[in-house]
Write a protein that holds these residues in place. Sequence first.
Motif, PDB file in Angstrom:
ATOM      1  N   UNK A  18       0.839  -1.191   0.000  1.00 52.45           N
ATOM      2  CA  UNK A  18       0.000   0.000   0.000  1.00 52.45           C
ATOM      3  C   UNK A  18       0.879   1.246   0.000  1.00 52.45           C
ATOM      4  N   UNK A  19       1.934   1.212   0.810  1.00 50.08           N
ATOM      5  CA  UNK A  19       2.816   2.369   0.916  1.00 50.08           C
ATOM      6  C   UNK A  19       3.600   2.614  -0.368  1.00 50.08           C
ATOM      7  N   UNK A  20       3.941   1.557  -1.090  1.00 42.04           N
ATOM      8  CA  UNK A  20       4.734   1.706  -2.308  1.00 42.04           C
ATOM      9  C   UNK A  20       3.877   1.837  -3.559  1.00 42.04           C
ATOM     10  N   UNK A  21       2.555   1.820  -3.403  1.00 41.81           N
ATOM     11  CA  UNK A  21       1.682   2.042  -4.543  1.00 41.81           C
ATOM     12  C   UNK A  21       1.322   0.803  -5.336  1.00 41.81           C
ATOM     13  N   UNK A  22       1.794  -0.376  -4.911  1.00 39.97           N
ATOM     14  CA  UNK A  22       1.445  -1.600  -5.630  1.00 39.97           C
ATOM     15  C   UNK A  22      -0.019  -1.970  -5.409  1.00 39.97           C
ATOM     16  N   UNK A  23      -0.539  -1.610  -4.221  1.00 41.19           N
ATOM     17  CA  UNK A  23      -1.941  -1.811  -3.901  1.00 41.19           C
ATOM     18  C   UNK A  23      -2.582  -0.451  -3.660  1.00 41.19           C
ATOM     19  N   UNK A  24      -3.888  -0.392  -3.831  1.00 40.68           N
ATOM     20  CA  UNK A  24      -4.669   0.790  -3.502  1.00 40.68           C
ATOM     21  C   UNK A  24      -5.768   0.389  -2.531  1.00 40.68           C
ATOM     22  N   UNK A  25      -6.028   1.252  -1.555  1.00 40.74           N
ATOM     23  CA  UNK A  25      -7.122   0.997  -0.622  1.00 40.74           C
ATOM     24  C   UNK A  25      -8.184   2.053  -0.836  1.00 40.74           C
ATOM     25  N   UNK A  26      -9.350   1.635  -1.256  1.00 38.42           N
ATOM     26  CA  UNK A  26     -10.490   2.517  -1.425  1.00 38.42           C
ATOM     27  C   UNK A  26     -11.567   2.073  -0.450  1.00 38.42           C
ATOM     28  N   UNK A  27     -11.779   2.883   0.598  1.00 37.41           N
ATOM     29  CA  UNK A  27     -12.688   2.453   1.656  1.00 37.41           C
ATOM     30  C   UNK A  27     -12.124   1.219   2.334  1.00 37.41           C
ATOM     31  N   UNK A  34      -1.170  -1.924  -9.975  1.00 39.18           N
ATOM     32  CA  UNK A  34      -0.307  -1.937 -11.151  1.00 39.18           C
ATOM     33  C   UNK A  34      -0.189  -3.355 -11.694  1.00 39.18           C
ATOM     34  N   UNK A  35       0.284  -3.474 -12.950  1.00 38.32           N
ATOM     35  CA  UNK A  35       0.528  -4.788 -13.532  1.00 38.32           C
ATOM     36  C   UNK A  35      -0.695  -5.423 -14.156  1.00 38.32           C
ATOM     37  N   UNK A  36      -0.546  -6.657 -14.628  1.00 36.48           N
ATOM     38  CA  UNK A  36      -1.634  -7.343 -15.335  1.00 36.48           C
ATOM     39  C   UNK A  36      -2.864  -7.624 -14.485  1.00 36.48           C
ATOM     40  N   UNK A  37      -2.694  -7.652 -13.168  1.00 36.24           N
ATOM     41  CA  UNK A  37      -3.827  -7.926 -12.275  1.00 36.24           C
ATOM     42  C   UNK A  37      -4.439  -6.655 -11.698  1.00 36.24           C
ATOM     43  N   UNK A  38      -4.149  -5.514 -12.325  1.00 37.48           N
ATOM     44  CA  UNK A  38      -4.657  -4.227 -11.846  1.00 37.48           C
ATOM     45  C   UNK A  38      -6.173  -4.267 -11.677  1.00 37.48           C
ATOM     46  N   UNK A  39      -6.633  -3.798 -10.530  1.00 38.40           N
ATOM     47  CA  UNK A  39      -8.060  -3.777 -10.237  1.00 38.40           C
ATOM     48  C   UNK A  39      -8.546  -4.991  -9.483  1.00 38.40           C
ATOM     49  N   UNK A  40      -7.741  -6.040  -9.439  1.00 40.47           N
ATOM     50  CA  UNK A  40      -8.145  -7.269  -8.743  1.00 40.47           C
ATOM     51  C   UNK A  40      -8.208  -7.021  -7.237  1.00 40.47           C
ATOM     52  N   UNK A  41      -9.255  -7.525  -6.604  1.00 40.19           N
ATOM     53  CA  UNK A  41      -9.416  -7.354  -5.159  1.00 40.19           C
ATOM     54  C   UNK A  41      -8.441  -8.266  -4.413  1.00 40.19           C
ATOM     55  N   UNK A  42      -7.685  -7.667  -3.502  1.00 40.74           N
ATOM     56  CA  UNK A  42      -6.724  -8.413  -2.687  1.00 40.74           C
ATOM     57  C   UNK A  42      -7.348  -8.810  -1.358  1.00 40.74           C
ATOM     58  N   UNK A  43      -8.065  -7.865  -0.767  1.00 37.48           N
ATOM     59  CA  UNK A  43      -8.611  -8.114   0.565  1.00 37.48           C
ATOM     60  C   UNK A  43      -9.734  -7.132   0.866  1.00 37.48           C
ATOM     61  N   UNK A  44     -10.729  -7.601   1.599  1.00 38.11           N
ATOM     62  CA  UNK A  44     -11.763  -6.741   2.155  1.00 38.11           C
ATOM     63  C   UNK A  44     -11.399  -6.512   3.627  1.00 38.11           C
ATOM     64  N   UNK A  45     -11.156  -5.266   3.993  1.00 36.77           N
ATOM     65  CA  UNK A  45     -10.817  -4.960   5.372  1.00 36.77           C
ATOM     66  C   UNK A  45     -12.079  -4.883   6.212  1.00 36.77           C
ATOM     67  N   UNK A  46     -11.998  -5.402   7.406  1.00 38.39           N
ATOM     68  CA  UNK A  46     -13.152  -5.399   8.300  1.00 38.39           C
ATOM     69  C   UNK A  46     -13.419  -3.991   8.823  1.00 38.39           C
TER      70      UNK A  46
END
Length: 206
Positions: A18-27, A34-46
């Motif tokens: 998240x800090x390096x920009x590889x992931x984005x947290x929206x809500x 970034x990369x071929x999997x851009x937009x793919x959900x990694x995790x739903x935070x509680x």
Amino acid sequence: MAVVTEAFDIPMDIMTKLATGEYRRLGGVVRVAIGPNKGQIVKHLDPIKIEQVAQNKNVVTKVIEFSKKNRKVIIIGTAVAGTIVAGNFVHQKIKNREPKVMKRYHAALRSYIEDIRNGELSMKSINRLMDALEELKQDKRYEMLKIELTTEELDVLVNRIYEYTVKLASDNAVELTDDEKKSSDNSILNLQRYLKTQKRIFKSVA
């Protein structure tokens, strides 16, 4: 004389990415940025109740302060990630697109971290990140972009970089000054301070 740069563990977990920009947290949703999997959900935070937000911020601050006083503590991990609040921080984009200065900063930070993890830190990677940070601070949109930068994720990462700086100095028999040991509430300023210290260590040993 060659600079001693041992491999140093900075886990590339969700918080670091998240800090390096590889992931984005929206809500409360973390997605690949970034990369071929851009937009793919990694995790739903509680999500947690809004009245718990201030309390959780205090917990994160206390954990970071504790680690600064106890240098062997590694605090990057899911324990802190669990305190992230849905909607607590909103990653803003300019015109729905990440600015070039932010992309260069994220790329420089990722490269810098990878060099540290592999024990291959060099003046080149230090200077590249320092230049990217300075360019970012000079951008007219910096105050808006800073919202995205000043998160708990970056605070924790920068604290870990401080740990590495202390070790780098020790391995190369370089004593840190009182000013170099200081820290502020601004993670970007702290990162710049530690990079300058690392640069001094390299110059001292060369």
